[in-house]
Design an enzyme around this catalytic site. Sequence first.
Site, PDB file in Angstrom:
ATOM      1  N   MET A   8      -0.095   5.620  -4.388  1.00  0.00           N
ATOM      2  CA  MET A   8       1.210   4.834  -4.402  1.00  0.00           C
ATOM      3  C   MET A   8       1.626   5.017  -6.115  1.00  0.00           C
ATOM      4  O   MET A   8       2.792   5.020  -6.294  1.00  0.00           O
ATOM      5  CB  MET A   8       1.207   3.230  -4.203  1.00  0.00           C
ATOM      6  CG  MET A   8       1.161   3.118  -2.633  1.00  0.00           C
ATOM      7  SD  MET A   8       2.886   3.356  -1.686  1.00  0.00           S
ATOM      8  CE  MET A   8       3.742   1.921  -2.432  1.00  0.00           C
ATOM      9  N   GLY A   9       0.948   4.791  -6.757  1.00  0.00           N
ATOM     10  CA  GLY A   9       1.199   4.829  -8.351  1.00  0.00           C
ATOM     11  C   GLY A   9       1.971   6.139  -8.813  1.00  0.00           C
ATOM     12  O   GLY A   9       2.778   6.130  -9.377  1.00  0.00           O
ATOM     13  N   GLY A  39      -2.449   2.602 -12.695  1.00  0.00           N
ATOM     14  CA  GLY A  39      -3.021   2.807 -11.524  1.00  0.00           C
ATOM     15  C   GLY A  39      -2.520   4.075 -10.926  1.00  0.00           C
ATOM     16  O   GLY A  39      -1.233   4.283 -10.628  1.00  0.00           O
ATOM     17  N   LEU A  40      -3.369   5.006 -10.536  1.00  0.00           N
ATOM     18  CA  LEU A  40      -2.963   6.401 -10.184  1.00  0.00           C
ATOM     19  C   LEU A  40      -3.490   6.561  -8.876  1.00  0.00           C
ATOM     20  O   LEU A  40      -3.591   7.793  -8.490  1.00  0.00           O
ATOM     21  CB  LEU A  40      -3.471   7.569 -11.213  1.00  0.00           C
ATOM     22  CG  LEU A  40      -2.848   7.291 -12.506  1.00  0.00           C
ATOM     23  CD1 LEU A  40      -3.064   8.604 -13.678  1.00  0.00           C
ATOM     24  CD2 LEU A  40      -1.103   7.411 -12.484  1.00  0.00           C
ATOM     25  N   ASN A  87       6.324  -8.063   5.945  1.00  0.00           N
ATOM     26  CA  ASN A  87       5.078  -7.443   6.434  1.00  0.00           C
ATOM     27  C   ASN A  87       4.917  -8.208   8.007  1.00  0.00           C
ATOM     28  O   ASN A  87       4.497  -7.634   8.661  1.00  0.00           O
ATOM     29  CB  ASN A  87       3.787  -7.799   5.514  1.00  0.00           C
ATOM     30  CG  ASN A  87       4.013  -6.512   4.349  1.00  0.00           C
ATOM     31  OD1 ASN A  87       5.049  -5.663   4.492  1.00  0.00           O
ATOM     32  ND2 ASN A  87       2.921  -6.462   3.389  1.00  0.00           N
ATOM     33  N   LYS A 128       8.402 -10.005   0.535  1.00  0.00           N
ATOM     34  CA  LYS A 128       7.708  -8.931   1.061  1.00  0.00           C
ATOM     35  C   LYS A 128       6.696  -9.144   1.939  1.00  0.00           C
ATOM     36  O   LYS A 128       6.351  -8.413   3.008  1.00  0.00           O
ATOM     37  CB  LYS A 128       6.932  -8.126  -0.099  1.00  0.00           C
ATOM     38  CG  LYS A 128       5.735  -7.299   0.145  1.00  0.00           C
ATOM     39  CD  LYS A 128       6.689  -5.941   0.766  1.00  0.00           C
ATOM     40  CE  LYS A 128       5.881  -4.744   0.962  1.00  0.00           C
ATOM     41  NZ  LYS A 128       4.431  -4.731   1.650  1.00  0.00           N
ATOM     42  N   GLU A 184       7.110  -6.685  10.356  1.00  0.00           N
ATOM     43  CA  GLU A 184       6.595  -5.444  10.692  1.00  0.00           C
ATOM     44  C   GLU A 184       5.482  -5.752  11.806  1.00  0.00           C
ATOM     45  O   GLU A 184       5.471  -5.045  12.771  1.00  0.00           O
ATOM     46  CB  GLU A 184       5.875  -4.858   9.625  1.00  0.00           C
ATOM     47  CG  GLU A 184       5.331  -3.449   9.678  1.00  0.00           C
ATOM     48  CD  GLU A 184       4.591  -3.048   8.401  1.00  0.00           C
ATOM     49  OE1 GLU A 184       3.422  -2.621   8.356  1.00  0.00           O
ATOM     50  OE2 GLU A 184       5.502  -3.036   7.108  1.00  0.00           O
ATOM     51  N   TYR A 185       4.539  -6.415  11.713  1.00  0.00           N
ATOM     52  CA  TYR A 185       3.457  -6.779  12.736  1.00  0.00           C
ATOM     53  C   TYR A 185       4.158  -7.285  14.061  1.00  0.00           C
ATOM     54  O   TYR A 185       3.748  -6.606  15.147  1.00  0.00           O
ATOM     55  CB  TYR A 185       2.581  -8.221  12.299  1.00  0.00           C
ATOM     56  CG  TYR A 185       1.377  -8.053  11.327  1.00  0.00           C
ATOM     57  CD1 TYR A 185       0.474  -8.249  11.768  1.00  0.00           C
ATOM     58  CD2 TYR A 185       1.633  -7.230  10.039  1.00  0.00           C
ATOM     59  CE1 TYR A 185      -0.956  -8.098  11.144  1.00  0.00           C
ATOM     60  CE2 TYR A 185       0.523  -6.993   9.436  1.00  0.00           C
ATOM     61  CZ  TYR A 185      -0.739  -7.569   9.800  1.00  0.00           C
ATOM     62  OH  TYR A 185      -1.880  -7.391   8.893  1.00  0.00           O
ATOM     63  N   ASN A 228      -4.667   5.170 -16.289  1.00  0.00           N
ATOM     64  CA  ASN A 228      -5.525   4.664 -15.047  1.00  0.00           C
ATOM     65  C   ASN A 228      -6.927   4.558 -15.981  1.00  0.00           C
ATOM     66  O   ASN A 228      -7.176   4.954 -16.935  1.00  0.00           O
ATOM     67  CB  ASN A 228      -5.938   5.982 -14.136  1.00  0.00           C
ATOM     68  CG  ASN A 228      -6.637   5.658 -12.967  1.00  0.00           C
ATOM     69  OD1 ASN A 228      -5.873   4.989 -12.023  1.00  0.00           O
ATOM     70  ND2 ASN A 228      -7.799   5.660 -13.130  1.00  0.00           N
ATOM     71  N   THR A 253      -9.874   5.201 -15.190  1.00  0.00           N
ATOM     72  CA  THR A 253     -10.683   6.138 -15.170  1.00  0.00           C
ATOM     73  C   THR A 253      -9.954   7.382 -15.809  1.00  0.00           C
ATOM     74  O   THR A 253      -9.014   7.831 -15.359  1.00  0.00           O
ATOM     75  CB  THR A 253     -11.341   6.740 -13.640  1.00  0.00           C
ATOM     76  OG1 THR A 253     -11.892   5.768 -13.283  1.00  0.00           O
ATOM     77  CG2 THR A 253     -12.123   7.766 -13.973  1.00  0.00           C
TER      78      THR A 253
END
Length: 484
Positions: A15-16, A11-12, A189, A185, A192-193, A34, A36
């Site tokens: 974040m990756g 995954g590029l 989150n 996690k 965080e909200y 990736n 692709t």
Amino acid sequence: MSIKGDIGVIGLAVMGQNLILNMNDNGFKVVAYNRTASKVDEFLAGEAKDTNIIGAYSLEDLAAKLEKPRKIMLMVRAGEVVDQFIDALLPHLEAGDIIIDGGNSNYPDTNRRTITLAEKGIRFIGTGVSGGEEGARHGPSIMPGGNEEAWPFVKPILQAISAKTDKDEPCCDWVGKEGAGHFVKMVHNGIEYGDMQLICEAYQFLKDGLGLNYEEMHAIFADWKNTELDSYLIDITADILAYKDADGEPLVEKILDTAGQKGTGKWTGINALDFGIPLTLITEAVFARCVSAFKDQRVAVSQLFNKTITPISDDKKEWIEAVRKALLASKIISYAQGFMLIREASENFEWNINYGATALLWREGCIIRSAFLGNIRDAYEANPGLVFLGSDPYFQNILQSAMADWRKVVAKSIEIGIPMPCMAAAITFLDGYSSEHLPANLLQAQRDYFGAHTYERTDKPRCSFFHTNWTGRGGNTASTTYDV
């Protein structure tokens, strides 16, 4: 013989790529893949140019270029895509190899993947990664869980790339088995909200309730960075309030007041309901975003009620300090509720989560990083069995000393028409949680009246259930359902 990679990353997206560059900076040989192929070439010719990063152009190629046991991190969209990549990887892996899911997966999926992959001899880790693009590049908060047998193999990599505290402690440690990491996690989150909505409520009170301008509000938030409120979100709020558009006017004033969401706050609320935990503040934060989305309806309804907010004419310095205290106290309740949910899940799934260590994971690198997380860690280290964070002497003292101002701010907001769902939910929760007697006796009588749900008596031992024939008609049949 060609050099083999320490870890592969699939995954590029940004974040990756940033995690790969972070790993490279820390001396690890990374194989990048990736779906692709052109994205691999673009990455190697761009951000990864003149590094030791290796490209792979098929999953077979990726597996062949890794040291054993292979360690492969998925940085792809949560959901079916993760399962698709796992299924595609399996033919190229051997017993003992490790797959790491670094996306925002829902913890039941991580529970399932950990168990099913263990049956195939593959060790699975589901890890939360927080901090956004900047964190991924320079040090995120990392929350790993899953198959603990895999932890010694990935620990050196994940702790090296994670954020560090001012004492050089890594904001990464083992959370617990199966979906524990992704659950923590998720709660992160949700908090965080809550933090963001609380800050927005303080901002609106300062702006509309006190009539302050943006320069004044910027100065207030900048000053709050030197108090217990010191945090990343307070920091960026000060920056946002000072930012001018091309015409010299505050940019935030021109941003449409509709907030988006990706669903992790909703997950947190749903799990709180499932576990029976009163996560009132975070769920109100989610609903506040829902209300904001009804922009056209809000405009139409505002014309029906002709609401006018008249700024307070009292001493503004006193009110500003009152808002600070209300914000801090409400934030404590948000974290207290979040840790109540983590505790309930940990006990239910036998994850054995260390709550003080969890607070340390969030101390740096993530969106909710703040100074008082160190105090939360201290509270749980002093009392690992602490059920309610507000019972710790440090936090109890803050809540007690803030109480009068907290009530004043919430009451005034209701009086003049400023919505304050999270601050109101916070103090209402504490009022309920600290009440020896609540009107639930009447509620249970109502349930028994219409549904024969039974009740307990104050003059009898607990877990002894009674039913009253309230009308004198009908039988004595009692429902077998007392609690959800």
